[in-house]
Structure formats: structure tokens, C-alpha cells
Write a protein that holds these residues in place. Structure first.
Motif, PDB file in Angstrom:
ATOM      1  N   GLN A 152       0.864  -1.176   0.000  1.00 50.42           N
ATOM      2  CA  GLN A 152       0.000   0.000   0.000  1.00 50.42           C
ATOM      3  C   GLN A 152       0.899   1.224   0.000  1.00 50.42           C
ATOM      4  OE1 GLN A 152      -3.133   0.242   2.957  1.00 50.42           O
ATOM      5  NE2 GLN A 152      -3.080   2.475   2.943  1.00 50.42           N
ATOM      6  N   VAL A 153       0.582   2.201  -0.845  1.00 47.01           N
ATOM      7  CA  VAL A 153       1.350   3.441  -0.901  1.00 47.01           C
ATOM      8  C   VAL A 153       0.612   4.498  -0.073  1.00 47.01           C
ATOM      9  CG1 VAL A 153       2.369   5.212  -2.385  1.00 47.01           C
ATOM     10  CG2 VAL A 153       2.222   2.841  -3.182  1.00 47.01           C
ATOM     11  N   GLY A 154       1.373   5.248   0.725  1.00 44.68           N
ATOM     12  CA  GLY A 154       0.786   6.167   1.694  1.00 44.68           C
ATOM     13  C   GLY A 154       0.262   7.466   1.131  1.00 44.68           C
ATOM     14  N   PHE A 155      -0.647   7.380   0.176  1.00 51.01           N
ATOM     15  CA  PHE A 155      -1.360   8.579  -0.274  1.00 51.01           C
ATOM     16  C   PHE A 155      -2.540   8.774   0.680  1.00 51.01           C
ATOM     17  CE2 PHE A 155       0.649   7.624  -4.507  1.00 51.01           C
ATOM     18  CZ  PHE A 155       1.372   8.808  -4.589  1.00 51.01           C
ATOM     19  N   ASN A 156      -2.266   9.443   1.794  1.00 61.79           N
ATOM     20  CA  ASN A 156      -3.200   9.494   2.920  1.00 61.79           C
ATOM     21  C   ASN A 156      -4.468  10.282   2.650  1.00 61.79           C
ATOM     22  OD1 ASN A 156      -1.181  11.780   3.068  1.00 61.79           O
ATOM     23  ND2 ASN A 156      -2.670  12.491   4.587  1.00 61.79           N
ATOM     24  N   ARG A 157      -4.458  11.149   1.625  1.00 63.35           N
ATOM     25  CA  ARG A 157      -5.645  11.967   1.397  1.00 63.35           C
ATOM     26  C   ARG A 157      -6.852  11.119   1.025  1.00 63.35           C
ATOM     27  NH1 ARG A 157      -3.059  17.166  -1.851  1.00 63.35           N
ATOM     28  NH2 ARG A 157      -1.403  17.591  -0.329  1.00 63.35           N
ATOM     29  N   ARG A 158      -6.620   9.917   0.530  1.00 67.25           N
ATOM     30  CA  ARG A 158      -7.722   9.007   0.223  1.00 67.25           C
ATOM     31  C   ARG A 158      -8.513   8.647   1.484  1.00 67.25           C
ATOM     32  NH1 ARG A 158      -6.554   4.812  -4.506  1.00 67.25           N
ATOM     33  NH2 ARG A 158      -5.196   6.025  -5.885  1.00 67.25           N
ATOM     34  N   PHE A 159      -7.893   8.812   2.652  1.00 64.10           N
ATOM     35  CA  PHE A 159      -8.549   8.466   3.909  1.00 64.10           C
ATOM     36  C   PHE A 159      -9.031   9.691   4.682  1.00 64.10           C
ATOM     37  CE2 PHE A 159      -5.846   4.958   2.761  1.00 64.10           C
ATOM     38  CZ  PHE A 159      -6.624   3.842   3.056  1.00 64.10           C
ATOM     39  N   ASP A 160      -8.744  10.871   4.190  1.00 64.12           N
ATOM     40  CA  ASP A 160      -9.146  12.097   4.873  1.00 64.12           C
ATOM     41  C   ASP A 160     -10.660  12.286   4.744  1.00 64.12           C
ATOM     42  OD1 ASP A 160      -8.275  14.872   5.993  1.00 64.12           O
ATOM     43  OD2 ASP A 160      -9.636  15.327   4.343  1.00 64.12           O
ATOM     44  N   PRO A 161     -11.370  12.543   5.854  1.00 65.40           N
ATOM     45  CA  PRO A 161     -12.832  12.695   5.777  1.00 65.40           C
ATOM     46  C   PRO A 161     -13.283  13.786   4.811  1.00 65.40           C
ATOM     47  CG  PRO A 161     -12.156  12.389   8.050  1.00 65.40           C
ATOM     48  CD  PRO A 161     -10.884  12.555   7.257  1.00 65.40           C
ATOM     49  N   GLY A 162     -12.565  14.893   4.759  1.00 69.13           N
ATOM     50  CA  GLY A 162     -12.942  15.960   3.838  1.00 69.13           C
ATOM     51  C   GLY A 162     -12.808  15.539   2.390  1.00 69.13           C
ATOM     52  N   PHE A 163     -11.692  14.896   2.058  1.00 72.12           N
ATOM     53  CA  PHE A 163     -11.520  14.405   0.696  1.00 72.12           C
ATOM     54  C   PHE A 163     -12.526  13.291   0.385  1.00 72.12           C
ATOM     55  CE2 PHE A 163      -7.468  16.611   0.857  1.00 72.12           C
ATOM     56  CZ  PHE A 163      -7.292  17.006  -0.465  1.00 72.12           C
ATOM     57  N   GLY A 164     -12.854  12.471   1.402  1.00 72.10           N
ATOM     58  CA  GLY A 164     -13.854  11.431   1.193  1.00 72.10           C
ATOM     59  C   GLY A 164     -15.210  12.007   0.862  1.00 72.10           C
ATOM     60  N   ALA A 190     -14.058  21.008  -7.062  1.00 68.65           N
ATOM     61  CA  ALA A 190     -14.521  20.216  -8.200  1.00 68.65           C
ATOM     62  C   ALA A 190     -15.693  20.949  -8.834  1.00 68.65           C
ATOM     63  CB  ALA A 190     -14.948  18.826  -7.755  1.00 68.65           C
ATOM     64  N   VAL A 191     -15.611  21.169 -10.131  1.00 66.02           N
ATOM     65  CA  VAL A 191     -16.627  21.926 -10.854  1.00 66.02           C
ATOM     66  C   VAL A 191     -17.261  21.021 -11.894  1.00 66.02           C
ATOM     67  CG1 VAL A 191     -17.113  23.990 -12.206  1.00 66.02           C
ATOM     68  CG2 VAL A 191     -15.239  24.008 -10.534  1.00 66.02           C
ATOM     69  N   GLY A 192     -18.574  20.848 -11.787  1.00 62.82           N
ATOM     70  CA  GLY A 192     -19.282  19.988 -12.723  1.00 62.82           C
ATOM     71  C   GLY A 192     -20.351  20.723 -13.496  1.00 62.82           C
ATOM     72  N   THR A 193     -21.078  19.998 -14.298  1.00 65.59           N
ATOM     73  CA  THR A 193     -22.135  20.590 -15.123  1.00 65.59           C
ATOM     74  C   THR A 193     -23.369  20.939 -14.302  1.00 65.59           C
ATOM     75  OG1 THR A 193     -22.896  18.354 -15.662  1.00 65.59           O
ATOM     76  CG2 THR A 193     -21.372  19.410 -17.225  1.00 65.59           C
ATOM     77  N   ALA A 194     -23.435  20.469 -13.031  1.00 65.79           N
ATOM     78  CA  ALA A 194     -24.605  20.746 -12.198  1.00 65.79           C
ATOM     79  C   ALA A 194     -24.247  21.432 -10.887  1.00 65.79           C
ATOM     80  CB  ALA A 194     -25.364  19.444 -11.903  1.00 65.79           C
ATOM     81  N   GLY A 195     -22.997  21.839 -10.729  1.00 65.41           N
ATOM     82  CA  GLY A 195     -22.623  22.514  -9.503  1.00 65.41           C
ATOM     83  C   GLY A 195     -21.158  22.344  -9.182  1.00 65.41           C
ATOM     84  N   SER A 196     -20.759  22.858  -8.039  1.00 71.27           N
ATOM     85  CA  SER A 196     -19.370  22.742  -7.611  1.00 71.27           C
ATOM     86  C   SER A 196     -19.326  22.478  -6.113  1.00 71.27           C
ATOM     87  CB  SER A 196     -18.572  24.012  -7.937  1.00 71.27           C
ATOM     88  OG  SER A 196     -19.027  25.108  -7.148  1.00 71.27           O
ATOM     89  N   VAL A 197     -18.212  21.911  -5.656  1.00 68.49           N
ATOM     90  CA  VAL A 197     -18.003  21.669  -4.240  1.00 68.49           C
ATOM     91  C   VAL A 197     -16.547  21.967  -3.924  1.00 68.49           C
ATOM     92  CG1 VAL A 197     -17.481  19.219  -4.563  1.00 68.49           C
ATOM     93  CG2 VAL A 197     -18.306  20.017  -2.339  1.00 68.49           C
ATOM     94  N   THR A 198     -16.311  22.546  -2.751  1.00 64.96           N
ATOM     95  CA  THR A 198     -14.962  22.988  -2.393  1.00 64.96           C
ATOM     96  C   THR A 198     -14.542  22.394  -1.062  1.00 64.96           C
ATOM     97  OG1 THR A 198     -15.326  25.097  -3.533  1.00 64.96           O
ATOM     98  CG2 THR A 198     -13.484  24.989  -1.981  1.00 64.96           C
ATOM     99  N   LEU A 199     -13.325  21.892  -1.012  1.00 63.78           N
ATOM    100  CA  LEU A 199     -12.689  21.493   0.236  1.00 63.78           C
ATOM    101  C   LEU A 199     -11.893  22.683   0.719  1.00 63.78           C
ATOM    102  CD1 LEU A 199     -11.909  19.194   2.267  1.00 63.78           C
ATOM    103  CD2 LEU A 199      -9.918  18.788   0.820  1.00 63.78           C
ATOM    104  N   GLU A 200     -12.330  23.274   1.840  1.00 57.84           N
ATOM    105  CA  GLU A 200     -11.709  24.486   2.348  1.00 57.84           C
ATOM    106  C   GLU A 200     -10.557  24.144   3.296  1.00 57.84           C
ATOM    107  OE1 GLU A 200     -12.227  27.404   1.393  1.00 57.84           O
ATOM    108  OE2 GLU A 200     -14.165  27.361   0.375  1.00 57.84           O
ATOM    109  N   PRO A 201      -9.706  25.158   3.613  1.00 58.93           N
ATOM    110  CA  PRO A 201      -8.619  24.927   4.578  1.00 58.93           C
ATOM    111  C   PRO A 201      -9.176  24.546   5.940  1.00 58.93           C
ATOM    112  CG  PRO A 201      -8.334  27.025   3.436  1.00 58.93           C
ATOM    113  CD  PRO A 201      -9.706  26.532   3.105  1.00 58.93           C
ATOM    114  N   ARG A 202      -8.347  23.899   6.761  1.00 59.37           N
ATOM    115  CA  ARG A 202      -8.724  23.593   8.131  1.00 59.37           C
ATOM    116  C   ARG A 202      -8.923  24.903   8.912  1.00 59.37           C
ATOM    117  NH1 ARG A 202      -9.010  19.200   6.065  1.00 59.37           N
ATOM    118  NH2 ARG A 202      -8.020  17.283   6.780  1.00 59.37           N
TER     119      ARG A 202
END
Length: 333
Positions: free
Chosen positions: A124-136, A238-250
């Protein structure tokens, strides 16, 4: 079930620097099904200090550690990763390797080939953002169709300062590589082209801005600034055809600057992503005990290296460079 007589996974940690010491503490205090039994570092005094704090022992060599443990976490310098992971594979020992999997794509491919030859995932490679609740949460918005079809991703990755990404290529291969994996994971798609530029002409080109082209038609931008000064700051939109969502700083913390109160972000990336590291180590421990694998694979690590090498070429050429990703071996789904 892999583990000790009491059912816990006996873990060895190679590398007792900031990241290694943090992983040792997390495994010992927040992952009940793991037991840190051995720590190795070239600085034997440091290894002994980190190990004794959790009741573990300092190993005489990485190979001694691998032989004594059920599973291994690699947090040593990047140039040592490939040989340590290959040694774990030779011993058929599960391993969590911090990013990058290797310094070069060709070395990362050696790991992939060795794992494929074994016929099972142990890396397993430690790309930890895959486990971050915000990124999830961000990925859930991408996957459930809330945004429609995602057209653009924007990423920001800033450090107050860096002692590891200290040259032009190192910024791409050591820091921006996080975004290469994160964006592939968010979109479940591969990068096919990259251009990297910087406003700095002479000296260390920091910051750098990359444009990525994905196979499915989306595009992404990445700004990496490893000496931004003011704090550790990671954002994604992330910007899509129906809206956008942003992960903000802590949430910012208040600090003193030049004798006056000022609001700044924290500077410690380990603290910033502490929960993601806990979740990552917990998931890895449970999967390993069950003889399974989770998170970013050796293949994901290899592809991130491919993108990074193309990014370094693009920084030198000033042009868009192609990323040629071969067919994924069946082992990796």
C-alpha cells in the motif's frame, strides 16, 4: 488471520524522522489491533528513543526488522523506498510505504512486477488523502452525480516551508505527486497530458502551476508553493455541469507575528492530516490482519511516478508532455 498470539499485528517502522515517529505514536495509541514491535533508523539513538517510548525495540538493520515483524511501515528517505519494499515482497511481508513508492517510474515498475509475480497485493502506498474525511466527502459528491459531469478540478497545496522539496524536480516528484494521485482517485481516471510552469525564472522555481488533461476529458489545475510562508494550506474545488463543491482549509489558529496577533494556518502537515493518518493506519492494519489490501496500490504509485516524470519534462520544455499509462495488470482490478 495475520498477527501475534493476542491477535494484534506486529508492526515494524523503518525511519524514525517526523513522519515515522508520528506513525509509531499513532499505531501505539490509536490503533488497538496493532503493536509496534521494532523501529529502525540510521540514527540508532533516534530509533532507540522512538521505539522505547512505546515499548518497542530498535532493530540492527531493516532486514532484521522485516524478519521480526508481521508487517512493515516505510517512512525512510525517498531514495530507500524501492529497495525496502522489494525486500518486504521477497519476504512476503505486507508493507505500507510512504509516498513516493520510488524515485523513478522504472523503479516503481520493478515493485509492480515483483508483486504481480507473487500474485497478491502486499503493498500500500501512503497517499493518505484518500482516507481524509474531507476528501472522502468531496469524492462522494463526485461519485453520486451531485455535480453532474465533473469538468474541472482546482487544487492548491502550500507549505510554510520545506526541507524535502528543495529543487525544481523535487517539488514535482515529492510534493505535487500528492495531487497526481488525488485527482486520479477523485475522478477514477488517468492523466494523459501535463504542463508545468512557474513565475520564477532564476533559481528554485517555487511556486509551480500544473495543468493536467484527463483521459475522460476533464482538466485540472494544481498550484504547489512549498515556501509560502504563512502556513500549510490544502484546498480542492470540483466543478461539474450541475454545480461545484470545495474542500476548504482547516480552521485557522491564532499566532503571534511581530508582536501582534495574527490569524494564520498551522504549519505542521502531520497535524493537519492527523485524522487521515489514523484512519489510513487503522484500515491498513485491519486489511493486513485479514490478508487483504486497501488504499493506493503499487500500480497507483507507479502511475503517479509516470505523471511526475512527465511533469518534470514539461517544466524543462515549457510544453505539454504526454503521459503514457500502460494497461493495468489484472491484479489491480
Amino acid at each position: 488471520m495475520i498477527g501475534r498470539r493476542d491477535g494484534r499485528l506486529g508492526v515494524g517502522v523503518v525511519g524514525a524522522g517526523a513522519m515515522g515517529a508520528a506513525h509509531v505514536r499513532t499505531l501505539a495509541t490509536a490503533v488497538p489491533s496493532a503493536e509496534v514491535v521494532s523501529v529502525f533508523d540510521m540514527d540508532t539513538e533516534r530509533a532507540t528513543q522512538v521505539a522505547s517510548a512505546v515499548g518497542a525495540s530498535a532493530a540492527g538493520s531493516p532486514h532484521d526488522l522485516i524478519a521480526a515483524c508481521d508487517a512493515v511501515v516505510v517512512t525512510s528517505p525517498d531514495t530507500t523506498h524501492v529497495d525496502l519494499v522489494l525486500a518486504c515482497l521477497q519476504a512476503r511481508t505486507p508493507v505500507l510505504c510512504e509516498k513516493p513508492l520510488a524515485v523513478t517510474a522504472s523503479d516503481a515498475l520493478r515493485v509492480v512486477e515483483a508483486e504481480v509475480a507473487l500474485g497478491r497485493r502486499l503493498v500500500q502506498v501512503g497517499f493518505n488523502r484518500r482516507f481524509d474525511p474531507g476528501f472522502g466527502s468531496l469524492k462522494a459528491s463526485v461519485d453520486d452525480g451531485t455535480l453532474g459531469r465533473v469538468r474541472v478540478l482546482h487544487g492548491i497545496h502550500r507549505n510554510a516551508s520545506s526541507t524535502t522539496s528543495v529543487d525544481d524536480a523535487g517539488l514535482v516528484t515529492g510534493s505535487m505527486i500528492h495531487e497526481f494521485d488525488t485527482f486520479r482517485w477523485l475522478l477514477d481516471d488517468d492523466v494523459v497530458g501535463i504542463r508545468v510552469e512557474s513565475p520564477i525564472v532564476d533559481g528554485f522555481r517555487d511556486p509551480q502551476v500544473a495543468t493536467l488533461w484527463m483521459r475522460g476529458g476533464a482538466m485540472a489545475t494544481v498550484e504547489v508553493f512549498v515556501n509560502a510562508g504563512y502556513g500549510y494550506d490544502v484546498r480542492v474545488e470540483a466543478v461539474g455541469t450541475a454545480g461545484s463543491v470545495t474542500l476548504e482549509p482547516r480552521t485557522p489558529v491564532t499566532a503571534r507575528a511581530a508582536g501582534a496577533a495574527s490569524t494564520v494556518l498551522g504549519t505542521d502537515f502531520v497535524a493537519h492530516f492527523a485524522e487521515s493518518y489514523r484512519l489510513e493506519l487503522s484500515a491498513w492494519t485491519e486489511a493486513t490482519r485479514a490478508g487483504d489490501a486497501v488504499g493506493a496500490s503499487a500500480w497507483d504509485g507507479y502511475v503517479a511516478n509516470l505523471v511526475a516524470e512527465a511533469g518534470v519534462r514539461a517544466l524543462d520544455s515549457g510544453a505539454r508532455e504526454t503521459v503514457a499509462v500502460p494497461d493495468r495488470p489484472p491484479l489491480y482490478g
